[in-house]
Design a protein around this motif. Sequence first.
Motif, PDB file in Angstrom:
ATOM      1  N   SER A   1       0.848  -1.192   0.000  1.00 49.50           N
ATOM      2  CA  SER A   1       0.000   0.000   0.000  1.00 49.50           C
ATOM      3  C   SER A   1       0.885   1.243   0.000  1.00 49.50           C
ATOM      4  N   LEU A   2       0.389   2.315  -0.565  1.00 53.97           N
ATOM      5  CA  LEU A   2       1.193   3.526  -0.722  1.00 53.97           C
ATOM      6  C   LEU A   2       1.636   4.123   0.606  1.00 53.97           C
ATOM      7  N   ASP A   3       0.892   3.883   1.665  1.00 55.47           N
ATOM      8  CA  ASP A   3       1.284   4.447   2.958  1.00 55.47           C
ATOM      9  C   ASP A   3       2.126   3.482   3.800  1.00 55.47           C
ATOM     10  N   ALA A   4       2.508   2.355   3.222  1.00 53.57           N
ATOM     11  CA  ALA A   4       3.309   1.368   3.958  1.00 53.57           C
ATOM     12  C   ALA A   4       4.697   1.924   4.256  1.00 53.57           C
ATOM     13  N   ARG A   5       5.104   1.793   5.505  1.00 49.50           N
ATOM     14  CA  ARG A   5       6.453   2.177   5.926  1.00 49.50           C
ATOM     15  C   ARG A   5       7.326   0.932   5.819  1.00 49.50           C
ATOM     16  N   ILE A   6       8.480   1.088   5.204  1.00 50.64           N
ATOM     17  CA  ILE A   6       9.381  -0.040   4.991  1.00 50.64           C
ATOM     18  C   ILE A   6      10.010  -0.426   6.335  1.00 50.64           C
ATOM     19  N   PRO A   7       9.790  -1.661   6.781  1.00 51.76           N
ATOM     20  CA  PRO A   7      10.348  -2.069   8.083  1.00 51.76           C
ATOM     21  C   PRO A   7      11.842  -2.345   7.977  1.00 51.76           C
ATOM     22  N   SER A   8      12.504  -2.243   9.097  1.00 56.16           N
ATOM     23  CA  SER A   8      13.932  -2.572   9.142  1.00 56.16           C
ATOM     24  C   SER A   8      14.100  -4.071   9.277  1.00 56.16           C
ATOM     25  N   VAL A   9      15.086  -4.600   8.606  1.00 55.37           N
ATOM     26  CA  VAL A   9      15.434  -6.011   8.714  1.00 55.37           C
ATOM     27  C   VAL A   9      16.496  -6.111   9.800  1.00 55.37           C
TER      28      VAL A   9
ATOM     29  N   SER B   1      10.003   7.926  -8.196  1.00 58.79           N
ATOM     30  CA  SER B   1      10.445   7.176  -9.376  1.00 58.79           C
ATOM     31  C   SER B   1       9.603   7.503 -10.599  1.00 58.79           C
ATOM     32  N   ARG B   2       8.289   7.610 -10.419  1.00 59.47           N
ATOM     33  CA  ARG B   2       7.411   7.937 -11.552  1.00 59.47           C
ATOM     34  C   ARG B   2       7.661   9.355 -12.053  1.00 59.47           C
ATOM     35  N   MET B   3       7.903  10.273 -11.143  1.00 58.56           N
ATOM     36  CA  MET B   3       8.179  11.652 -11.551  1.00 58.56           C
ATOM     37  C   MET B   3       9.483  11.734 -12.346  1.00 58.56           C
ATOM     38  N   ARG B   4      10.458  10.928 -11.937  1.00 59.16           N
ATOM     39  CA  ARG B   4      11.748  10.926 -12.630  1.00 59.16           C
ATOM     40  C   ARG B   4      11.626  10.291 -14.011  1.00 59.16           C
ATOM     41  N   SER B   5      10.821   9.234 -14.134  1.00 59.29           N
ATOM     42  CA  SER B   5      10.727   8.545 -15.419  1.00 59.29           C
ATOM     43  C   SER B   5       9.734   9.192 -16.379  1.00 59.29           C
ATOM     44  N   HIS B   6       8.825  10.020 -15.877  1.00 58.48           N
ATOM     45  CA  HIS B   6       7.819  10.646 -16.732  1.00 58.48           C
ATOM     46  C   HIS B   6       7.686  12.149 -16.423  1.00 58.48           C
TER      47      HIS B   6
ATOM     48  N   PRO C   1      20.917  13.801  -3.045  1.00 54.44           N
ATOM     49  CA  PRO C   1      19.826  14.753  -3.248  1.00 54.44           C
ATOM     50  C   PRO C   1      19.105  14.567  -4.588  1.00 54.44           C
ATOM     51  N   ALA C   2      19.792  14.035  -5.581  1.00 59.04           N
ATOM     52  CA  ALA C   2      19.171  13.811  -6.890  1.00 59.04           C
ATOM     53  C   ALA C   2      18.278  12.569  -6.884  1.00 59.04           C
ATOM     54  N   ASN C   3      18.441  11.708  -5.884  1.00 58.54           N
ATOM     55  CA  ASN C   3      17.641  10.491  -5.785  1.00 58.54           C
ATOM     56  C   ASN C   3      17.439  10.133  -4.312  1.00 58.54           C
ATOM     57  N   PRO C   4      16.639  10.926  -3.597  1.00 59.87           N
ATOM     58  CA  PRO C   4      16.425  10.613  -2.179  1.00 59.87           C
ATOM     59  C   PRO C   4      15.656   9.309  -2.022  1.00 59.87           C
ATOM     60  N   LEU C   5      16.003   8.545  -0.995  1.00 64.65           N
ATOM     61  CA  LEU C   5      15.306   7.301  -0.718  1.00 64.65           C
ATOM     62  C   LEU C   5      14.327   7.546   0.430  1.00 64.65           C
ATOM     63  N   HIS C   6      13.086   7.135   0.233  1.00 63.18           N
ATOM     64  CA  HIS C   6      12.031   7.373   1.212  1.00 63.18           C
ATOM     65  C   HIS C   6      11.594   6.061   1.838  1.00 63.18           C
ATOM     66  N   ALA C   7      11.380   6.066   3.152  1.00 63.53           N
ATOM     67  CA  ALA C   7      10.965   4.865   3.867  1.00 63.53           C
ATOM     68  C   ALA C   7       9.474   4.585   3.729  1.00 63.53           C
ATOM     69  N   VAL C   8       8.710   5.535   3.192  1.00 63.23           N
ATOM     70  CA  VAL C   8       7.290   5.300   2.932  1.00 63.23           C
ATOM     71  C   VAL C   8       7.182   4.919   1.449  1.00 63.23           C
ATOM     72  N   PHE C   9       6.603   3.735   1.184  1.00 62.71           N
ATOM     73  CA  PHE C   9       6.581   3.210  -0.175  1.00 62.71           C
ATOM     74  C   PHE C   9       6.025   4.203  -1.191  1.00 62.71           C
ATOM     75  N   GLY C  10       4.895   4.831  -0.907  1.00 62.22           N
ATOM     76  CA  GLY C  10       4.261   5.742  -1.856  1.00 62.22           C
ATOM     77  C   GLY C  10       5.142   6.923  -2.229  1.00 62.22           C
TER      78      GLY C  10
ATOM     79  N   ASN D   1       8.442   6.923  -2.272  1.00 57.80           N
ATOM     80  CA  ASN D   1       9.502   6.408  -3.142  1.00 57.80           C
ATOM     81  C   ASN D   1       8.948   6.097  -4.537  1.00 57.80           C
ATOM     82  N   TRP D   2       7.753   5.534  -4.594  1.00 57.87           N
ATOM     83  CA  TRP D   2       7.111   5.212  -5.869  1.00 57.87           C
ATOM     84  C   TRP D   2       6.852   6.482  -6.678  1.00 57.87           C
ATOM     85  N   LEU D   3       6.310   7.515  -6.023  1.00 56.10           N
ATOM     86  CA  LEU D   3       6.028   8.776  -6.708  1.00 56.10           C
ATOM     87  C   LEU D   3       7.311   9.401  -7.246  1.00 56.10           C
TER      88      LEU D   3
END
Length: 113
Positions: free
Chosen positions: A53-61, A93-98, A78-87, A89-91
Motif C-alpha cells: 500500500s502507498l502508505d506502507a512504511r518499509i520495516p527494518s530487517v 520514481s514515476r516523476m523521474r521517469s515521466h 539529493p538527486a535520488n532521495p530514498l524514502h521509507a514510505v513506499f508511496g 519512493n514510488w512517486l
Amino acid sequence: MDRRDPAPGAFVVNIGELLEIATGGYLKATLHRVVSPEPGTERISIPYFHGPSLDARIPSVELPPSLAAEARGITDDPANPLHAVFGENWLKSRMRSHPDVVEAQHPHLLVGA
C-alpha cells in the motif's frame, strides 16, 4: 561497490531501493539503467516489482551483528532521495521517469512550484 561484469552463466539479482532502506544500507540498490546487449547476444530478464500500500512504511530487517556492523547507511543523494514510505519512493520514481506527464498534469509537485 564497483560494478563488475558477471561471470559467464551467472544469475544476477539487482537489489532495489526498498531493500537498501530495510537493511540500513547493508544491501545497496542497483542504479537502474537499461543497457541493451549487442545484437545476437542472448539475455533473459525477469523483472519483479512488489507494491505494498502507498502508505506502507518499509520495516527494518534485523541483521546479525556481524552484518549490521558492515551496514554503511542509506545512500544520501539529493538527486535520488530514498524514502521509507513506499508511496513517496514510488512517486519519486514515476516523476523521474515521466517528467513530461508531471509537468503537464501535476506541475504543483515540481520543486520550486
